[in-house]
Design a protein around this motif. Structure first.
Motif, mmCIF file in Angstrom:
data_model
loop_
_atom_site.group_PDB
_atom_site.id
_atom_site.type_symbol
_atom_site.label_atom_id
_atom_site.label_comp_id
_atom_site.label_asym_id
_atom_site.label_seq_id
_atom_site.Cartn_x
_atom_site.Cartn_y
_atom_site.Cartn_z
ATOM 1 N N HIS A 173 0.782 4.009 -2.762
ATOM 2 C CA HIS A 173 0.680 5.377 -2.298
ATOM 3 C C HIS A 173 1.752 6.382 -3.040
ATOM 4 C CE1 HIS A 173 1.095 8.890 0.324
ATOM 5 N NE2 HIS A 173 -0.288 8.978 0.004
ATOM 6 N N ASN A 174 2.937 5.826 -2.705
ATOM 7 C CA ASN A 174 4.108 6.839 -3.328
ATOM 8 C C ASN A 174 3.858 6.957 -4.792
ATOM 9 O OD1 ASN A 174 5.217 7.141 -0.982
ATOM 10 N ND2 ASN A 174 6.859 5.347 -1.156
ATOM 11 N N SER A 221 1.418 9.713 -5.282
ATOM 12 C CA SER A 221 1.596 10.969 -4.639
ATOM 13 C C SER A 221 2.958 11.588 -5.299
ATOM 14 C CB SER A 221 1.831 10.676 -3.012
ATOM 15 O OG SER A 221 2.816 10.032 -3.002
ATOM 16 N N ILE A 279 0.863 -1.407 0.041
ATOM 17 C CA ILE A 279 -0.176 -0.067 -0.101
ATOM 18 C C ILE A 279 0.835 1.219 -0.128
ATOM 19 C CG2 ILE A 279 -1.498 1.338 1.505
ATOM 20 C CD1 ILE A 279 -2.940 -1.431 2.040
ATOM 21 N N HIS A 280 1.966 1.231 0.726
ATOM 22 C CA HIS A 280 2.996 2.364 0.702
ATOM 23 C C HIS A 280 3.406 2.567 -0.495
ATOM 24 C CE1 HIS A 280 5.820 5.194 2.439
ATOM 25 N NE2 HIS A 280 6.741 4.262 1.665
#
Length: 190
Positions: A86-87, A90, A82-83
């Motif tokens: 997200h990166n 973003s 998920i990180h």
């Protein structure tokens, strides 16, 4: 762990180093094979070492978490995945995004360790599902080799592909990690 799973895990763990290598490649005046190989070697070596260190830490703690190890593996892989997703969404595509601020060996090593923390978490989760020494050595070697190849290629291709492609690769890698964590969970509770 099957060879296909080791392959997908290795490639997934290499994507963040690839993205950073692409960023390094975009700031070079021209792609230099020697510099690309050096960057690839540093990233590959660090990325091969960290899952093994995570696995050792997991082995030390495995008796305390034996009843929930599959949930921990699912959670760690899911969070890392998920990180990464997200990166990927973003990051700003503007000038200097994802690029290193220095070409010093210290910055290169620090960046390599920074991109390998997810591999350490994966090594930790693999200890919780009772992966043996031969298995973690295979995973570590696979991650190290994939990172070396992808980082070297990333530096060389940096001018051509820029930061945009690295984001898509990171998103796909995050999805693969989430799927791997889900498969581990299903395998242990099913």
């Amino acid at each position: 762990m099957s060879p296909a799973a080791v392959f997908f895990l290795s490639v997934s763990m290499s994507v963040d180093a690839f993205a950073v290598a692409v960023g390094r490649g975009t700031v070079l005046d021209r792609a230099q094979l020697g510099r690309a190989l050096r960057i690839g070697a540093v990233f590959g070596l660090v990325e091969a070492l960290t899952p093994f260190l995570g696995w050792l830490a997991g082995i030390a703690a495995s008796d305390w978490v034996a009843h929930v190890d599959h949930w921990i593996a699912f959670g760690l892989l899911g969070l890392v995945g998920i990180h990464m997703i997200h990166n990927a969404f973003s990051q700003e595509g503007g000038e200097g995004a994802g690029r290193p601020s220095s070409d010093s060996p210290f910055v290169l090593l620090a960046t390599a360790f920074g991109t390998s923390l997810d591999a350490m978490a994966v090594g930790l989760s693999l200890a919780f599902i009772d992966m043996d020494l031969a298995g973690i050595l295979a995973v570590s070697a696979g991650i190290g080799m994939a990172t070396f190849v992808m980082s070297t290629a990333g530096v060389l291709l940096g001018k051509a592909i820029g930061n945009r492609f690295g984001r898509y690769a990171e998103m796909v890698a995050g999805v693969v990690l989430c799927a791997l964590g889900t498969m581990i969970l299903i395998d242990h509770i099913g």
